[in-house]
Each structure stands twice: as structure tokens, then as C-alpha cells.
Design an enzyme around this catalytic site. Sequence first.
Site, PDB file in Angstrom:
ATOM      1  N   ARG A  25       0.836  -1.203   0.000  1.00  0.00           N
ATOM      2  CA  ARG A  25       0.000   0.000   0.000  1.00  0.00           C
ATOM      3  C   ARG A  25       0.865   1.245   0.000  1.00  0.00           C
ATOM      4  O   ARG A  25       0.503   2.257  -0.602  1.00  0.00           O
ATOM      5  CB  ARG A  25      -0.915   0.024   1.230  1.00  0.00           C
ATOM      6  CG  ARG A  25      -2.188  -0.726   1.004  1.00  0.00           C
ATOM      7  CD  ARG A  25      -3.157  -0.461   2.151  1.00  0.00           C
ATOM      8  NE  ARG A  25      -3.785  -1.715   2.517  1.00  0.00           N
ATOM      9  CZ  ARG A  25      -4.107  -2.065   3.745  1.00  0.00           C
ATOM     10  NH1 ARG A  25      -3.868  -1.271   4.764  1.00  0.00           N
ATOM     11  NH2 ARG A  25      -4.687  -3.213   3.972  1.00  0.00           N
ATOM     12  N   ARG A  44      13.875  -4.747   5.413  1.00  0.00           N
ATOM     13  CA  ARG A  44      12.845  -5.776   5.686  1.00  0.00           C
ATOM     14  C   ARG A  44      11.641  -5.667   4.751  1.00  0.00           C
ATOM     15  O   ARG A  44      10.531  -6.101   5.099  1.00  0.00           O
ATOM     16  CB  ARG A  44      12.315  -5.669   7.127  1.00  0.00           C
ATOM     17  CG  ARG A  44      13.323  -6.090   8.166  1.00  0.00           C
ATOM     18  CD  ARG A  44      12.804  -5.758   9.545  1.00  0.00           C
ATOM     19  NE  ARG A  44      13.778  -6.197  10.535  1.00  0.00           N
ATOM     20  CZ  ARG A  44      13.588  -7.219  11.354  1.00  0.00           C
ATOM     21  NH1 ARG A  44      12.466  -7.894  11.338  1.00  0.00           N
ATOM     22  NH2 ARG A  44      14.511  -7.559  12.209  1.00  0.00           N
ATOM     23  N   ASP A 204     -14.086  -4.692   7.445  1.00  0.00           N
ATOM     24  CA  ASP A 204     -14.908  -5.823   7.895  1.00  0.00           C
ATOM     25  C   ASP A 204     -15.708  -5.348   9.105  1.00  0.00           C
ATOM     26  O   ASP A 204     -15.558  -4.199   9.529  1.00  0.00           O
ATOM     27  CB  ASP A 204     -14.030  -7.042   8.247  1.00  0.00           C
ATOM     28  CG  ASP A 204     -12.944  -6.696   9.238  1.00  0.00           C
ATOM     29  OD1 ASP A 204     -11.795  -6.503   8.811  1.00  0.00           O
ATOM     30  OD2 ASP A 204     -13.245  -6.566  10.440  1.00  0.00           O
TER      31      ASP A 204
HETATM   32  N1  HPA Z   1      -9.524  -6.657  14.124  1.00  0.00           N
HETATM   33  C1  HPA Z   1      -8.302  -6.118  14.253  1.00  0.00           C
HETATM   34  N2  HPA Z   1      -7.737  -5.404  13.316  1.00  0.00           N
HETATM   35  C2  HPA Z   1      -8.417  -5.210  12.175  1.00  0.00           C
HETATM   36  C3  HPA Z   1      -9.679  -5.734  11.978  1.00  0.00           C
HETATM   37  C4  HPA Z   1     -10.275  -6.489  13.016  1.00  0.00           C
HETATM   38  O1  HPA Z   1     -11.412  -6.985  12.907  1.00  0.00           O
HETATM   39  N3  HPA Z   1     -10.087  -5.386  10.736  1.00  0.00           N
HETATM   40  C5  HPA Z   1      -9.087  -4.644  10.192  1.00  0.00           C
HETATM   41  N4  HPA Z   1      -8.081  -4.543  11.061  1.00  0.00           N
END
Ligand code: HPA
Length: 234
Positions: A25, A44, A204
Site C-alpha cells: 500500500r 525488511r 470488515d
Molecule cells: N480486528 C483487528 N484489526 C483489524 C480488523 C479487526 O477486525 N479489521 C481490520 N483490522
Amino acid sequence: MVTPHISAAPGDFAPGVLMPGDPRRARRIAETILQDARLVTDVRGIEGYTGTYRGVPLSVLASGMGMPSVTIYATELFRFYGVRSIARVGTAGGIPASVGLRDVVVATAAHTDSAMGSRRIDGVHLSHAASFRLAAAAAQAAGTGRHIHVGPVFTTDHFYLERPALFEQLEAHGTLAVEMEAAGLYATAAAEGGHALAVLTVSDHVRRAEALTPAERETDFDRAVTIAATALLA
Ligand code: HPA
């Protein structure tokens, strides 16, 4: 000076740095929004680029995942490279039903289950707060609307631990989303005299079985990047 984790020369970083978690990204941000971007470090595989954005020098460096990793890179940028402001641009899981996929969260503060913050000053729970200047500029750049949220997030050390009751309690305390770096970045900025902010794209949801695909995660956070870059230039 070259640090253990960054091989850039002094002066290679701009005063403002965009910080995604994922090195790919970082490269994509450099390719899409920076002019005349050049690679300044890749220790790294953590790639850093410096170019200009709207005519102003701006850098991007990946943080890796989790508070220890972001704390290392942010400390080295603030302490050894003269960086003044870091804006994390990453993904997060929505907590309340009102926070949907692709929404943007401007994280004004970060609660955490990590012990890292409590080790900084013995006996003190430091508050993990965003820079007011950066947060105000980002909120203004983001505008209003139901797809923009401004408020606290939860920074966790655990990605896979199932904790439905915890998310209920966090929601009851007004927490918008869960991610893994903001509290570490905010504590580092406080310790190093810098400014920090996280502008998160919801990838999500902790209660709904829905998530962006890896390709969508890669591309759908352009809006957050623009908001964060605008805040860094303000
Ligand atoms: N939990 C932790 N970190 C995250 C999540 C999650 O559901 N989604 C994107 N980063």
C-alpha cells in the site's frame, strides 16, 4: 543517521508521513498520489517513499502490523529523521451497526488492551489521543455524512481472539472500530513531541459476516488517503 530499521539518509523524509500498514500500500500511495516519488528505504521490505503532494514534500512509510512495529517506525521517524506528523491510513473492523464497510473513521482516541502504554510511565494509564490539529483538519476534509465517523477506536494486540462481550462493552463506550496500531502511534507521538492521527477504512465488521476482498482492501481506501494527506498539509 541510518537507524536499525530505516536505511534513508538524513533529510530523506518530509515533515509529514503517511503510514499504511502494508508495504504494498505504501508503494501504491507513492505511485498514485505523490509526484516525483523516490524510494528512500526498504529494510525488511518496509518501503518508504518521498515525493510531493499538491507541490508540498510528503513521505509514505509502511508500519507493519501491531503496536510494537508501528512504535519502532514512528519512534525512528520522529526522533532521528525530523518528522513532525504521521498519519496512519489503514483498515479497521466496524463495531456498531452504524459503521459500514468502506466507511471512514477519523480516530480521535484509541483505547487498547496492550500493555505497551502502561509501561511508559509507571502507574499511569496514558490517554492515547490524536493530534487535535490533524484530527480537526481531517474531520474538515472528510466533511459530514453517514459514511464518515469521528471518535474513539480500539487498538488490540489480538486479531483472532473471539470476544463478542468485549465488543458490546466497547460499543457501549462509543467505540467505532477495532484495529491494531493507532494507540501505539499516538503514544509514540506524545513521547517524541510529534503529531499523529489514524484515518481508517472499514474493511470488515465484528458482528456481521462481511469483509472487503484483499483487492478491495487495496483500492478502497483512496478516500482515507486523500483525507489524511490533506490533514498533513493543513
Ligand atoms: N480486528 C483487528 N484489526 C483489524 C480488523 C479487526 O477486525 N479489521 C481490520 N483490522
